[in-house]
Design a protein around this motif. Structure first.
Motif, PDB file in Angstrom:
ATOM      1  N   LYS A 171       0.849  -1.188   0.000  1.00 18.01           N
ATOM      2  CA  LYS A 171       0.000   0.000   0.000  1.00 18.01           C
ATOM      3  C   LYS A 171       0.885   1.239   0.000  1.00 18.01           C
ATOM      4  N   VAL A 172       0.566   2.144  -0.907  1.00 21.41           N
ATOM      5  CA  VAL A 172       1.292   3.411  -0.943  1.00 21.41           C
ATOM      6  C   VAL A 172       1.049   4.158   0.364  1.00 21.41           C
ATOM      7  N   PHE A 173       2.093   4.723   0.896  1.00 20.77           N
ATOM      8  CA  PHE A 173       2.046   5.431   2.178  1.00 20.77           C
ATOM      9  C   PHE A 173       0.949   6.488   2.189  1.00 20.77           C
ATOM     10  N   ARG A 174       0.177   6.493   3.266  1.00 18.42           N
ATOM     11  CA  ARG A 174      -0.846   7.514   3.479  1.00 18.42           C
ATOM     12  C   ARG A 174      -0.457   8.331   4.701  1.00 18.42           C
ATOM     13  N   PRO A 175      -0.121   9.601   4.523  1.00 17.46           N
ATOM     14  CA  PRO A 175       0.294  10.432   5.651  1.00 17.46           C
ATOM     15  C   PRO A 175      -0.835  10.616   6.655  1.00 17.46           C
ATOM     16  N   SER A 176      -0.467  10.756   7.908  1.00 15.45           N
ATOM     17  CA  SER A 176      -1.457  11.010   8.952  1.00 15.45           C
ATOM     18  C   SER A 176      -1.550  12.503   9.223  1.00 15.45           C
ATOM     19  N   GLY A 177      -2.738  12.921   9.597  1.00 15.14           N
ATOM     20  CA  GLY A 177      -2.920  14.299  10.038  1.00 15.14           C
ATOM     21  C   GLY A 177      -2.874  15.344   8.946  1.00 15.14           C
ATOM     22  N   ILE A 178      -3.050  14.928   7.685  1.00 14.00           N
ATOM     23  CA  ILE A 178      -3.024  15.901   6.597  1.00 14.00           C
ATOM     24  C   ILE A 178      -3.857  15.355   5.449  1.00 14.00           C
ATOM     25  N   ASN A 179      -4.568  16.239   4.769  1.00 17.33           N
ATOM     26  CA  ASN A 179      -5.334  15.814   3.612  1.00 17.33           C
ATOM     27  C   ASN A 179      -4.401  15.532   2.440  1.00 17.33           C
ATOM     28  N   CYS A 180      -4.711  14.474   1.695  1.00 20.15           N
ATOM     29  CA  CYS A 180      -3.926  14.188   0.500  1.00 20.15           C
ATOM     30  C   CYS A 180      -4.867  13.751  -0.612  1.00 20.15           C
ATOM     31  N   ILE A 181      -4.385  13.820  -1.833  1.00 19.44           N
ATOM     32  CA  ILE A 181      -5.174  13.413  -2.978  1.00 19.44           C
ATOM     33  C   ILE A 181      -4.705  12.044  -3.436  1.00 19.44           C
ATOM     34  N   ASP A 182      -5.651  11.133  -3.710  1.00 19.21           N
ATOM     35  CA  ASP A 182      -5.361   9.841  -4.312  1.00 19.21           C
ATOM     36  C   ASP A 182      -5.629   9.956  -5.803  1.00 19.21           C
ATOM     37  N   LEU A 183      -4.629   9.642  -6.625  1.00 18.21           N
ATOM     38  CA  LEU A 183      -4.765   9.807  -8.061  1.00 18.21           C
ATOM     39  C   LEU A 183      -4.342   8.522  -8.762  1.00 18.21           C
ATOM     40  N   ASN A 184      -5.308   7.853  -9.396  1.00 20.27           N
ATOM     41  CA  ASN A 184      -4.980   6.661 -10.169  1.00 20.27           C
ATOM     42  C   ASN A 184      -4.466   7.118 -11.528  1.00 20.27           C
TER      43      ASN A 184
END
Length: 205
Positions: A171-184
């Motif tokens: 699984k690609v790292f998902r940072p905690s405590g911050i919004n991020c965009i998932d882009l396929n």
């Protein structure tokens, strides 16, 4: 065609935050991070800090084959180079500068978490907006990209089967405590991905 500078100017003052933007492209090896970063650079006045710009300072000295896993001590030396790069950005880069970082980071990897948190710390120190982007690629598409010409010469991973397995299992790292965009990005061109990422960053700026 318009120059990178003129394109950046068309984005207006909101994109040119006083303290800059850190766009962080996170994805598996072969997902197109550097290609997308260069496409972003055509739209923004920014500096690309690709993971191989850092890694290859060490990799060029040890002749990696792109298949055999590297010893942990190699990554220790890479981290020292990364520390120097981030310290330079924190202390010496022009105020308001925008950067695009790239890394392969995986969930559950302590070293990868530290890599992200080190970049976050520099963003905080500079008062920059941090925009993490998780790049997702389907396994077969990733396997196709890993086989692309020129990867071995750039000291990049070239093991097709390992890439396919990683895309299915990791699984690609998902940072905690911050919004991020998932882009396929499996079916997106670099230019299409860059346009979406810039629009996302602009919305948050």
């Amino acid at each position: 065609p318009a120059s990178a500078g003129s394109l950046a100017r068309t984005l207006g003052p909101r994109m040119r935050r006083p303290n800059g933007i850190f766009i962080y492209l996170i994805g598996l090896a072969g997902s197109g991070k550097l290609t997308i970063a260069k496409a972003i650079q055509q739209r923004l006045d920014c500096i690309v800090v690709d993971n191989h710009h850092v890694n290859n300072v060490i990799f060029k000295l040890i002749d990696p084959d792109g298949v055999t896993p590297l010893q942990p001590s190699v990554w220790d030396q890479v981290m020292e180079v990364r520390k120097a790069v981030l310290t330079t950005i924190r202390d010496l880069s022009r105020p308001g500068r925008t950067f695009v970082f790239t890394n392969e980071l995986l969930d559950g990897n302590v070293r990868h978490t530290k890599v992200f948190e080190d970049v976050r710390a520099v963003a905080v120190a500079r008062g920059a907006l941090l925009v993490p982007v998780r790049l997702i690629v389907e396994p077969e598409e990733l396997a196709r990209r890993i086989a692309s010409p020129g990867r071995a010469e750039a000291y990049k991973d070239i093991d097709v089967e390992a890439a396919r397995r990683k895309a299915m299992e990791a699984k690609v790292f998902r940072p905690s405590g911050i919004n991020c965009i998932d882009l396929n990005v499996s079916a997106l061109s670099a230019e299409e991905a860059a346009a979406r990422i810039v629009a996302h960053a602009q919305a948050g700026a």
